[in-house]
Motif scaffolding. Structure first.
Motif, PDB file in Angstrom:
ATOM      1  N   ASN A   1      54.907  46.548  26.532  1.00  9.95           N
ATOM      2  CA  ASN A   1      56.203  46.581  27.198  1.00  9.95           C
ATOM      3  C   ASN A   1      57.362  46.759  26.229  1.00  9.95           C
ATOM      4  OD1 ASN A   1      57.701  46.427  29.677  1.00  9.95           O
ATOM      5  ND2 ASN A   1      58.398  44.395  29.030  1.00  9.95           N
ATOM      6  N   ASN A   2      57.154  46.447  24.986  1.00  7.03           N
ATOM      7  CA  ASN A   2      58.233  46.560  23.999  1.00  7.03           C
ATOM      8  C   ASN A   2      58.010  47.744  23.051  1.00  7.03           C
ATOM      9  OD1 ASN A   2      59.923  44.145  24.643  1.00  7.03           O
ATOM     10  ND2 ASN A   2      58.022  43.069  24.203  1.00  7.03           N
ATOM     11  N   HIS A   3      57.009  47.656  22.211  1.00  7.64           N
ATOM     12  CA  HIS A   3      56.805  48.690  21.192  1.00  7.64           C
ATOM     13  C   HIS A   3      56.439  50.046  21.804  1.00  7.64           C
ATOM     14  CE1 HIS A   3      55.812  50.404  17.317  1.00  7.64           C
ATOM     15  NE2 HIS A   3      54.653  50.812  17.823  1.00  7.64           N
ATOM     16  N   VAL A   4      55.438  50.048  22.702  1.00  8.63           N
ATOM     17  CA  VAL A   4      55.011  51.320  23.289  1.00  8.63           C
ATOM     18  C   VAL A   4      56.136  51.910  24.136  1.00  8.63           C
ATOM     19  CG1 VAL A   4      53.340  52.449  24.812  1.00  8.63           C
ATOM     20  CG2 VAL A   4      52.580  50.648  23.247  1.00  8.63           C
ATOM     21  N   ARG A   5      56.809  51.070  24.906  1.00 12.63           N
ATOM     22  CA  ARG A   5      57.934  51.551  25.709  1.00 12.63           C
ATOM     23  C   ARG A   5      59.024  52.158  24.816  1.00 12.63           C
ATOM     24  NH1 ARG A   5      59.846  50.312  30.784  1.00 12.63           N
ATOM     25  NH2 ARG A   5      58.313  48.617  31.017  1.00 12.63           N
ATOM     26  N   LYS A   6      59.303  51.515  23.688  1.00 11.76           N
ATOM     27  CA  LYS A   6      60.326  52.018  22.765  1.00 11.76           C
ATOM     28  C   LYS A   6      59.958  53.411  22.248  1.00 11.76           C
ATOM     29  CE  LYS A   6      62.485  50.953  18.294  1.00 11.76           C
ATOM     30  NZ  LYS A   6      62.509  49.994  17.146  1.00 11.76           N
ATOM     31  N   LEU A   7      58.694  53.602  21.892  1.00  9.27           N
ATOM     32  CA  LEU A   7      58.254  54.912  21.418  1.00  9.27           C
ATOM     33  C   LEU A   7      58.317  55.949  22.534  1.00  9.27           C
ATOM     34  CD1 LEU A   7      55.194  54.043  19.136  1.00  9.27           C
ATOM     35  CD2 LEU A   7      57.567  54.457  18.457  1.00  9.27           C
ATOM     36  N   ARG A   8      57.875  55.566  23.733  1.00  8.22           N
ATOM     37  CA  ARG A   8      57.943  56.487  24.879  1.00  8.22           C
ATOM     38  C   ARG A   8      59.375  56.914  25.138  1.00  8.22           C
ATOM     39  NH1 ARG A   8      57.701  55.136  30.450  1.00  8.22           N
ATOM     40  NH2 ARG A   8      59.353  53.654  29.889  1.00  8.22           N
ATOM     41  N   ASP A   9      60.290  55.950  25.135  1.00  8.08           N
ATOM     42  CA  ASP A   9      61.691  56.250  25.401  1.00  8.08           C
ATOM     43  C   ASP A   9      62.303  57.132  24.314  1.00  8.08           C
ATOM     44  OD1 ASP A   9      61.465  54.761  27.675  1.00  8.08           O
ATOM     45  OD2 ASP A   9      62.578  53.016  26.922  1.00  8.08           O
ATOM     46  N   LYS A  10      61.902  56.900  23.062  1.00  5.47           N
ATOM     47  CA  LYS A  10      62.416  57.734  21.975  1.00  5.47           C
ATOM     48  C   LYS A  10      61.990  59.186  22.167  1.00  5.47           C
ATOM     49  CE  LYS A  10      62.551  58.198  16.942  1.00  5.47           C
ATOM     50  NZ  LYS A  10      62.226  57.579  15.636  1.00  5.47           N
ATOM     51  N   LEU A  11      60.728  59.395  22.491  1.00  2.00           N
ATOM     52  CA  LEU A  11      60.222  60.739  22.742  1.00  2.00           C
ATOM     53  C   LEU A  11      60.917  61.364  23.942  1.00  2.00           C
ATOM     54  CD1 LEU A  11      58.092  63.016  22.339  1.00  2.00           C
ATOM     55  CD2 LEU A  11      56.570  61.685  23.830  1.00  2.00           C
ATOM     56  N   GLU A  12      60.987  60.620  24.999  1.00  2.00           N
ATOM     57  CA  GLU A  12      61.592  61.111  26.240  1.00  2.00           C
ATOM     58  C   GLU A  12      63.058  61.475  26.056  1.00  2.00           C
ATOM     59  OE1 GLU A  12      60.696  59.326  30.388  1.00  2.00           O
ATOM     60  OE2 GLU A  12      62.508  58.305  29.692  1.00  2.00           O
ATOM     61  N   ASN A  13      63.818  60.590  25.445  1.00  2.00           N
ATOM     62  CA  ASN A  13      65.254  60.838  25.264  1.00  2.00           C
ATOM     63  C   ASN A  13      65.519  62.039  24.364  1.00  2.00           C
ATOM     64  OD1 ASN A  13      65.971  58.690  26.918  1.00  2.00           O
ATOM     65  ND2 ASN A  13      66.029  57.222  25.223  1.00  2.00           N
TER      66      ASN A  13
ATOM     67  N   THR B   1      54.221  56.049  29.932  1.00  2.00           N
ATOM     68  CA  THR B   1      54.061  57.361  30.559  1.00  2.00           C
ATOM     69  C   THR B   1      55.389  58.026  30.891  1.00  2.00           C
ATOM     70  OG1 THR B   1      51.997  56.599  31.572  1.00  2.00           O
ATOM     71  CG2 THR B   1      52.986  58.594  32.491  1.00  2.00           C
ATOM     72  N   THR B   2      55.456  59.332  30.665  1.00  2.00           N
ATOM     73  CA  THR B   2      56.571  60.139  31.159  1.00  2.00           C
ATOM     74  C   THR B   2      56.054  61.516  31.545  1.00  2.00           C
ATOM     75  OG1 THR B   2      58.784  61.030  30.696  1.00  2.00           O
ATOM     76  CG2 THR B   2      57.247  60.937  28.844  1.00  2.00           C
TER      77      THR B   2
ATOM     78  N   GLY C   1      55.558  70.891  34.445  1.00  2.00           N
ATOM     79  CA  GLY C   1      55.446  69.505  34.013  1.00  2.00           C
ATOM     80  C   GLY C   1      54.507  69.318  32.834  1.00  2.00           C
ATOM     81  N   VAL C   2      54.898  68.460  31.912  1.00  2.14           N
ATOM     82  CA  VAL C   2      54.034  68.042  30.807  1.00  2.14           C
ATOM     83  C   VAL C   2      54.043  66.521  30.772  1.00  2.14           C
ATOM     84  CG1 VAL C   2      53.631  68.094  28.326  1.00  2.14           C
ATOM     85  CG2 VAL C   2      54.529  70.128  29.479  1.00  2.14           C
ATOM     86  N   ARG C   3      52.858  65.925  30.811  1.00  2.00           N
ATOM     87  CA  ARG C   3      52.746  64.469  30.787  1.00  2.00           C
ATOM     88  C   ARG C   3      52.438  63.991  29.377  1.00  2.00           C
ATOM     89  NH1 ARG C   3      47.691  61.765  33.592  1.00  2.00           N
ATOM     90  NH2 ARG C   3      46.756  62.519  31.646  1.00  2.00           N
ATOM     91  N   PHE C   4      53.254  63.063  28.920  1.00  2.00           N
ATOM     92  CA  PHE C   4      53.021  62.389  27.647  1.00  2.00           C
ATOM     93  C   PHE C   4      52.664  60.940  27.961  1.00  2.00           C
ATOM     94  CE2 PHE C   4      56.175  65.724  26.931  1.00  2.00           C
ATOM     95  CZ  PHE C   4      55.600  66.436  25.888  1.00  2.00           C
ATOM     96  N   SER C   5      51.509  60.492  27.482  1.00  2.00           N
ATOM     97  CA  SER C   5      51.094  59.112  27.723  1.00  2.00           C
ATOM     98  C   SER C   5      50.638  58.492  26.405  1.00  2.00           C
ATOM     99  CB  SER C   5      49.982  59.050  28.770  1.00  2.00           C
ATOM    100  OG  SER C   5      48.961  59.995  28.512  1.00  2.00           O
ATOM    101  N   LEU C   6      51.329  57.431  26.019  1.00  2.00           N
ATOM    102  CA  LEU C   6      51.139  56.803  24.709  1.00  2.00           C
ATOM    103  C   LEU C   6      50.177  55.622  24.794  1.00  2.00           C
ATOM    104  CD1 LEU C   6      53.965  58.314  24.734  1.00  2.00           C
ATOM    105  CD2 LEU C   6      54.632  56.745  22.913  1.00  2.00           C
TER     106      LEU C   6
END
Length: 398
Positions: A265-277, A298-299, A352-357
């Motif tokens: 919820n913290n580290h993985v979410r932070k990486l996902r958000d960095k990629l997404e943004n 996931t995004t 669409g491209v799905r990125f899942s960390l």
């Protein structure tokens, strides 16, 4: 650098899981149903693995967890079992599901429709939201089962499982959820959510491929998909793949600990958000379904003017793995039904491209991926015969 961003498809086996499995190939190899000491040694470890599975989803001691080959088998077992128990041998003839379920749900429902079963496919809105009240509105006297996924495999959107579970309990209708994409990403509690049946696959939370589970609440029996011996209390015949079961138990223990879920919820979410943004800084890119109420890893991003598969090709050349939101079932590039259900227009439905960390991704990997993705988008748009940038179309969410 190699970067794997397709963890909703499958995950690497955690080294600790692999280590736990190794003895069960050549050293502890007895059939767990045998009475001699070789079988007894195996059986003891199987019980330990089951304890980890029970704890991971907060199942009660009197409930059953059946070891299956995967979540596809688990889903088939529940739906076809309900068909036998409540439709062929009962007075029920109606199933409720959603338009965005995994194919192992929708394909079974489509098959049952050919057998005369009535199936309601609940729609989601443009944000991928399924309201619990929709389930209540469509429950009828002859509803045999409600089956709604916990988390969507393409967008990560979370469905209101607790509310749906309560509605089904009040109506006296069995409730099944495919939690394959939820375990290890968000807390999963079958008791708190009034879940009667729950499916999962080990390889989605860093366990081995080829093994999954089906939770069955006490009092909610279902006709087995596989008949034969009395393994798994008669719920699923066939000798259990002990090594894989052990691996799944350890993987469940690791993935559902408080520390692991907090890291997700913290580290993985932070990486996902960095990629997404970083991707959303590029004009005319959108997050399908929006950013709220998702699993943290996931995004699903649509990039106008870029075919999803072309994007995957470019990324693959730079050793980055992701997946497309476009299902190439034919030469016509059939649009992914999930993106259609979310209200995407005909062009975006192919982009669409799905990125899942996962917990094994690093910030350095994400930095590398961002550079490659930006370069690929620029290249593919530059050679597109149909793409022309219009600033008014630049939005960040759909």
């Amino acid at each position: 650098m190699e970067v794997y961003l397709d963890n909703n498809a499958t995950t690497k086996v955690d080294p600790e899981v692999f280590k736990a499995m190794e003895p069960f190939f050549c050293d502890i190899y007895g059939n767990p149903n045998s009475l001699h000491k070789f079988g007894a040694g195996t059986h003891k470890k199987m019980v330990e693995a089951l304890d980890y599975l029970y704890s991971g989803i907060n199942a009660a001691d009197e409930d059953d967890i059946v070891i299956t080959g995967n979540a596809t088998e688990s889903n088939n077992t529940v739906i076809k079992g309900i068909w036998v128990d409540k439709i062929l041998n009962g007075n029920k003839n109606h199933i409720i599901t959603s338009e965005v379920e995994h194919p192992s749900i929708t394909a079974v429902c489509k098959f049952l429709e050919t057998q005369g079963v009535s199936v309601t496919y609940l729609p989601v809105n443009e944000e991928g939201i399924l309201e619990a009240q929709q389930v209540a509105d469509y429950i009828k006297e002859d509803t045999a089962l409600v089956t709604i996924m916990w988390a969507n495999n393409e967008t990560g959107k979370l469905f209101p499982i607790k509310e749906i579970g309560q509605i089904c309990k009040d109506a006296g209708v069995p409730f099944h959820t495919d939690a394959t994409q939820a375990i290890g990403k968000v807390p999963v509690d079958v008791q708190a959510c009034n879940v009667n049946y729950l499916s999962f696959s080990a390889h989605k939370f860093h366990g081995p491929k080829g093994v999954g589970g089906l939770y069955i609440q006490k009092g909610f029996e279902v006709t087995p998909l596989l008949h034969g011996g009395e393994q798994m209390g008669g719920h699923r015949a066939g000798t259990v793949d002990v090594a894989s079961m052990i691996g799944m138990g350890v993987a469940m223990k690791l993935a559902t600990s408080e520390m692991a879920l907090a890291y997700e919820n913290n580290h993985v979410r932070k990486l996902r958000d960095k990629l997404e943004n970083a991707i959303l800084e590029i004009p005319e890119t959108i997050v399908i379904g929006g950013k709220e109420n998702r699993t943290p890893n996931t995004t699903l991003i649509s990039i106008r003017g870029v075919e999803g598969e072309s994007m995957l090709w470019d990324m693959n050349q730079k050793t980055i793995g992701a997946s497309t939101g476009s299902a190439c079932a034919s030469e016509d590039l059939e649009a992914n039904p999930v993106m259609n259900a979310f209200g995407s227009d005909s062009e975006l439905a192919h982009t669409g491209v799905r990125f899942s960390l996962s917990r094994f991704n690093t910030e350095a990997e994400i930095d590398y991926a961002i550079d490659v993705i930006k370069g690929a988008i620029a290249r593919l748009r530059s050679i597109s015969s149909s793409y022309a940038y219009t600033p008014k179309n630049h939005v960040s969410e759909l």
